[in-house]
Design an enzyme around this catalytic site. Sequence first.
Site, PDB file in Angstrom:
ATOM      1  N   GLU A 133      -4.947  -8.869  -0.154  1.00 28.25           N
ATOM      2  CA  GLU A 133      -6.827  -8.255   0.808  1.00 28.25           C
ATOM      3  C   GLU A 133      -7.445  -7.893   0.567  1.00 28.25           C
ATOM      4  O   GLU A 133      -7.715  -6.998  -0.461  1.00 28.25           O
ATOM      5  CB  GLU A 133      -5.519  -6.492   1.523  1.00 28.25           C
ATOM      6  N   GLU A 154       0.921  -0.971   0.293  1.00 31.23           N
ATOM      7  CA  GLU A 154      -0.175  -0.707   0.006  1.00 31.23           C
ATOM      8  C   GLU A 154       0.838   1.513  -0.061  1.00 31.23           C
ATOM      9  O   GLU A 154       0.508   2.335   1.085  1.00 31.23           O
ATOM     10  CB  GLU A 154      -0.887  -0.244   1.112  1.00 31.23           C
TER      11      GLU A 154
END
Length: 410
Positions: A218, A96
């Site tokens: 995720e 991320e």
Amino acid sequence: WKDGIGPRQTRKKHVNNYWGGIVENNHFGTHEFFDLCEQLETEPYICGNVGSSTVHEMQQWIEYMTFAGESPMADWRRENGQDEPWKLKYFGIGNENWGCGGTMHPEYYADLYLRFQTYIHNYNDNEIYKIASGYYDDKYNWTDVMMDRAGEYIDGLSLHYYTVPGSWENKGSAVNFTSDEWFITMKKALYMDKYITGHSTIMDKYDPEKKVGLIIDEWGTWYNVEDGTNPRFLFQQNTMRDALVAGINLNIFNNHCDRVKMANIAQLINVLQALILTKGEKLILTPTYHVFDMYKVHQDATMVPTILETNQYKTIPQLSVSASRNVKGQINITICNLDPDNSADIECNINVKMYNRVEAEVLTSVEINDHNTIDNPDCVKLTKLEGVSINGDKLQVKLPPASVSLLTLE
């Protein structure tokens, strides 16, 4: 990573600002993680820190884990009790990086990725599958930039997507939800197919042979935390709604297996859409666990394309389906009925010369918010699905409302 090796009593402690401000004692580090993976018979997937660390730190970690010769890092591993190097296939270069991993622009991260990946060496016969940090949802520009600038050096590109029925400020309750919130959750779960298709289309432009995998590392539901728990621990209950979200997503991943090479639900225990919830020494298996147990038939099998004609549940398809053929020749079909109020009559064309027997199991419950607790651990569990038959060349089955089913043809 160096804080998480060596004798536990001497490991450094620090405040973990990302996890409720608690003191992190580093008792679960590299050795403990590989031990867990060995016990679970699963491939480890480790992510290096691009946001606030260095190339040198990452290179040393790879050497510590995978180098069989003599070097400061390999010798240090031996001193800590692991003589032989571990096998490490999957390594993420950052996570991320558009947000908590560094708040980077895609152009900057692409150049940073190229630099870091240069020093991820394959020692001995260990071959590392390099995974680059992707974006979330429909942020397609990040994928375009990464594939353009660094695609030839990427083995896998990640994608994150969470099913959130409310807003990020008020995501809604995990248990106390309405039928409208159920519908919104099902609708948003189906977005995963759109996002995978969108990112895959961009990847196809640069990689028509589909050498670079899309790594959905995720995903899952995200609600408000349960009352009385640390808000940063992200503890939430798990109902039949989560079971349907799991089944929908796993069907989508299986149907996109030409590009999707890995799909990891965000957490395993006590966080977000977990498979296991614990209290002290006791544990329960969630409805999501049972879906994963059911869907493992698709692993190491060959996806079988399906053509689905389905009724509508409000404005979305009532059913979600995927299928595969295993090495024994069995066909496994997983079907979700998203409608909480209506059953679904299924008729499927099959080859009677090959298949004349069917077994089926189902995950469903009386109420859509039913869930397992320490006091009632089997409120939601797998049961045999009755009334399934093969008549001539037709497979016929009636699916209960709000259910996830597995049909096995032999």
